[in-house]
Design an enzyme around this catalytic site. Sequence first.
Site, PDB file in Angstrom:
ATOM      1  N   HIS A 158      23.004  16.599 -39.583  1.00 50.64           N
ATOM      2  CA  HIS A 158      23.676  16.040 -38.227  1.00 50.64           C
ATOM      3  C   HIS A 158      23.266  14.309 -38.332  1.00 50.64           C
ATOM      4  O   HIS A 158      23.727  13.641 -37.293  1.00 50.64           O
ATOM      5  CB  HIS A 158      22.775  16.610 -37.258  1.00 50.64           C
ATOM      6  CG  HIS A 158      23.281  17.891 -36.897  1.00 50.64           C
ATOM      7  ND1 HIS A 158      24.185  18.368 -35.784  1.00 50.64           N
ATOM      8  CD2 HIS A 158      23.156  19.060 -37.665  1.00 50.64           C
ATOM      9  CE1 HIS A 158      24.415  19.407 -35.902  1.00 50.64           C
ATOM     10  NE2 HIS A 158      23.738  19.984 -36.760  1.00 50.64           N
ATOM     11  N   ASP A 371      22.921   6.243 -36.008  1.00 53.29           N
ATOM     12  CA  ASP A 371      23.044   7.531 -35.568  1.00 53.29           C
ATOM     13  C   ASP A 371      24.049   8.482 -36.300  1.00 53.29           C
ATOM     14  O   ASP A 371      25.116   7.803 -36.755  1.00 53.29           O
ATOM     15  CB  ASP A 371      23.420   7.319 -34.274  1.00 53.29           C
ATOM     16  CG  ASP A 371      22.925   8.345 -33.025  1.00 53.29           C
ATOM     17  OD1 ASP A 371      22.503   9.446 -33.508  1.00 53.29           O
ATOM     18  OD2 ASP A 371      22.714   7.928 -31.729  1.00 53.29           O
TER      19      ASP A 371
HETATM   20  P1  ADQ Z   1      20.395  13.646 -30.952  1.00 55.84           P
HETATM   21  O1  ADQ Z   1      19.775  12.496 -31.731  1.00 55.84           O
HETATM   22  O2  ADQ Z   1      19.625  14.091 -29.994  1.00 55.84           O
HETATM   23  O3  ADQ Z   1      21.317  14.386 -31.988  1.00 55.84           O
HETATM   24  P2  ADQ Z   1      22.959  12.719 -29.376  1.00 55.84           P
HETATM   25  O4  ADQ Z   1      23.996  13.130 -30.314  1.00 55.84           O
HETATM   26  O5  ADQ Z   1      23.407  11.606 -28.746  1.00 55.84           O
HETATM   27  O6  ADQ Z   1      21.539  12.440 -30.113  1.00 55.84           O
HETATM   28  O7  ADQ Z   1      22.851  13.984 -28.652  1.00 55.84           O
HETATM   29  C1  ADQ Z   1      21.966  14.075 -27.375  1.00 55.84           C
HETATM   30  C2  ADQ Z   1      22.397  15.266 -26.563  1.00 55.84           C
HETATM   31  O8  ADQ Z   1      21.372  15.294 -25.587  1.00 55.84           O
HETATM   32  C3  ADQ Z   1      23.530  14.944 -25.861  1.00 55.84           C
HETATM   33  O9  ADQ Z   1      24.477  16.088 -25.571  1.00 55.84           O
HETATM   34  C4  ADQ Z   1      23.136  14.401 -24.545  1.00 55.84           C
HETATM   35  O10 ADQ Z   1      23.684  14.595 -23.341  1.00 55.84           O
HETATM   36  C5  ADQ Z   1      21.609  15.016 -24.256  1.00 55.84           C
HETATM   37  N1  ADQ Z   1      20.777  14.299 -23.503  1.00 55.84           N
HETATM   38  C6  ADQ Z   1      20.384  12.958 -23.913  1.00 55.84           C
HETATM   39  N2  ADQ Z   1      19.066  12.674 -23.046  1.00 55.84           N
HETATM   40  C7  ADQ Z   1      19.203  13.553 -22.095  1.00 55.84           C
HETATM   41  C8  ADQ Z   1      18.494  13.618 -20.820  1.00 55.84           C
HETATM   42  N3  ADQ Z   1      17.824  12.513 -20.425  1.00 55.84           N
HETATM   43  N4  ADQ Z   1      18.722  14.744 -20.139  1.00 55.84           N
HETATM   44  C9  ADQ Z   1      19.371  15.593 -20.718  1.00 55.84           C
HETATM   45  N5  ADQ Z   1      20.298  15.713 -21.846  1.00 55.84           N
HETATM   46  C10 ADQ Z   1      20.192  14.551 -22.367  1.00 55.84           C
HETATM   47  C11 ADQ Z   1      21.374  14.498 -33.389  1.00 55.84           C
HETATM   48  C12 ADQ Z   1      21.959  13.229 -34.062  1.00 55.84           C
HETATM   49  C13 ADQ Z   1      23.157  12.830 -33.474  1.00 55.84           C
HETATM   50  C14 ADQ Z   1      24.273  13.800 -33.679  1.00 55.84           C
HETATM   51  C15 ADQ Z   1      23.783  14.926 -32.902  1.00 55.84           C
HETATM   52  C16 ADQ Z   1      24.853  16.269 -33.183  1.00 55.84           C
HETATM   53  O11 ADQ Z   1      20.805  12.460 -34.011  1.00 55.84           O
HETATM   54  O12 ADQ Z   1      23.435  11.516 -34.253  1.00 55.84           O
HETATM   55  O13 ADQ Z   1      25.243  13.216 -32.835  1.00 55.84           O
HETATM   56  O14 ADQ Z   1      22.351  15.354 -33.553  1.00 55.84           O
HETATM   57  O15 ADQ Z   1      25.207  16.336 -34.489  1.00 55.84           O
END
Ligand code: ADQ
Length: 467
Positions: A158, A371
């Site tokens: 990921h 990311d």
């Molecule tokens: P993350 O680093 O966690 O994931 P991201 O892909 O942005 O990053 O996913 C975060 C998820 O958490 C999103 O669905 C978002 O809506 C939710 N989220 C964030 N802040 C929140 C809050 N305050 N309250 C509720 N929900 C919140 C890792 C990798 C990424 C990759 C994903 C999926 O680091 O690069 O895209 O996995 O593969």
Amino acid sequence: MGRLIVVSNRVATPTETKGSAGGLAVGVFGALKDAGGVWFGWSGDVVSETVANAGPVLEQEGSVTFATVGLTRKDYDQYYRGFSNATLWPVFHYRNDLARYERDEYAGYRRVNAWLAHKLTKLIEPDDVIWVHDYHLIPFAEALRAEGVTNPIGFFLHIPFPAPQILLNIPPHEELVKSLCCYDLIGFQTRNDQVAFHDYLVRHARGEVTDTGEGEGAVASAFGRTLHTGVYRIGVFPDEIAEQAKRYESRQHVLDLKQSLEGRKLIMSVDRLDYSKGLVERFRAFEQLLERAPEWRGNVTLVQIAPPTRSDVDTYQQIRQELEGEAGRINGRFSALDYTPIRYLNQRYDRWKLMSLFRESQIGFVTPLHDGMNLVAKEYVAAQNPDDPGVLVLSIFAGAAAELSGALLVNPHDAIGMSEALQQALAMPLAERKARYETNMTALRKNDLGVWRDSFLRDLRSLKREA
Ligand code: ADQ
């Protein structure tokens, strides 16, 4: 079709798989429901050795079994807090300066992988395919093979796969890549990540890589193993998010926010509180906007939602302090009696609330330093009102930048460049906003979460394990 076994560091609870907007848990659970199977991993609890060894705890939901184990304090410290999050996470995000390496933590990481594999083995049936997720579980396939498991095993990373010169900073890099080569299929978020992995094999492991001629698939040979690699861009279900954002747009939390803004423009950012997300750089870019474009002082607000994660890892405490300092400094500089430029909230929000807040904002400001993909960028686009969409300002270092060509792309190390992009977005005419939104939505629909999941599983199921 055989059953599916999903292995991830954390297992979603049966309730989390029922969210209505297509989070990752919902996507993976969809595949499990179709094929029947098992979701196996850590429960999130730190427990005594006796309780850990008594696991896994099984919970049945239709044809899907949730199988979870607790970790002892030592295992948690070495495997999770130590090698996974204080060595692998920073280095894979190009932050060697924040990484540490401790031999005993690495030994713990391998020990826990072997222990988890042993626990899972009893639940595996001959026709199952096994899909392992993320950097916590790099040695997992090797450990399963040592248990005599011969089923096809796939791995999806990921997070980014770093360029070889960066990976060399982890002393046992060769052993890690050798372990990765025990998988039959490795999926990456972007072509860059896949190429970085191939580069390592060719330049540091005397390996060979051949394109299969089908899409971005490749066959690699190294360490006496042959495996397949591919690019599988993780997505969202955009139409479900759009529907949810619209359905909740008149709820009290949105009305409260609107009223408190008193007609000011809104920039929204939502991230886990992590140094890879570029939060400090983002605050400084917003400061540049207020400094260089005084007409926006008092007329635009940045809402940053960032719940703390991994707060028992030192580097996460430091980023939190630094960010609080910067928010305070910038607010001290530009606040008025009736105006606070940055609203910084350290909490989680329900998904439906976040989506409706995205719809309310004129800019989605998503600027990670590195990311794997960044799902927030995709969620922001999907949540927009098609008749009056906001603009996505996105870092070139998010995996999503390769797909979302309708975004304004920025370099997160260039505060002035980012402030200029914010100005451009704030002034962008409706026709251009609509055109950019349509471009992004087309990309989201083409590669939604179902496409990601189904194409990975189709490729994994089509493989015959190479001895
Ligand atoms: P993350 O680093 O966690 O994931 P991201 O892909 O942005 O990053 O996913 C975060 C998820 O958490 C999103 O669905 C978002 O809506 C939710 N989220 C964030 N802040 C929140 C809050 N305050 N309250 C509720 N929900 C919140 C890792 C990798 C990424 C990759 C994903 C999926 O680091 O690069 O895209 O996995 O593969």
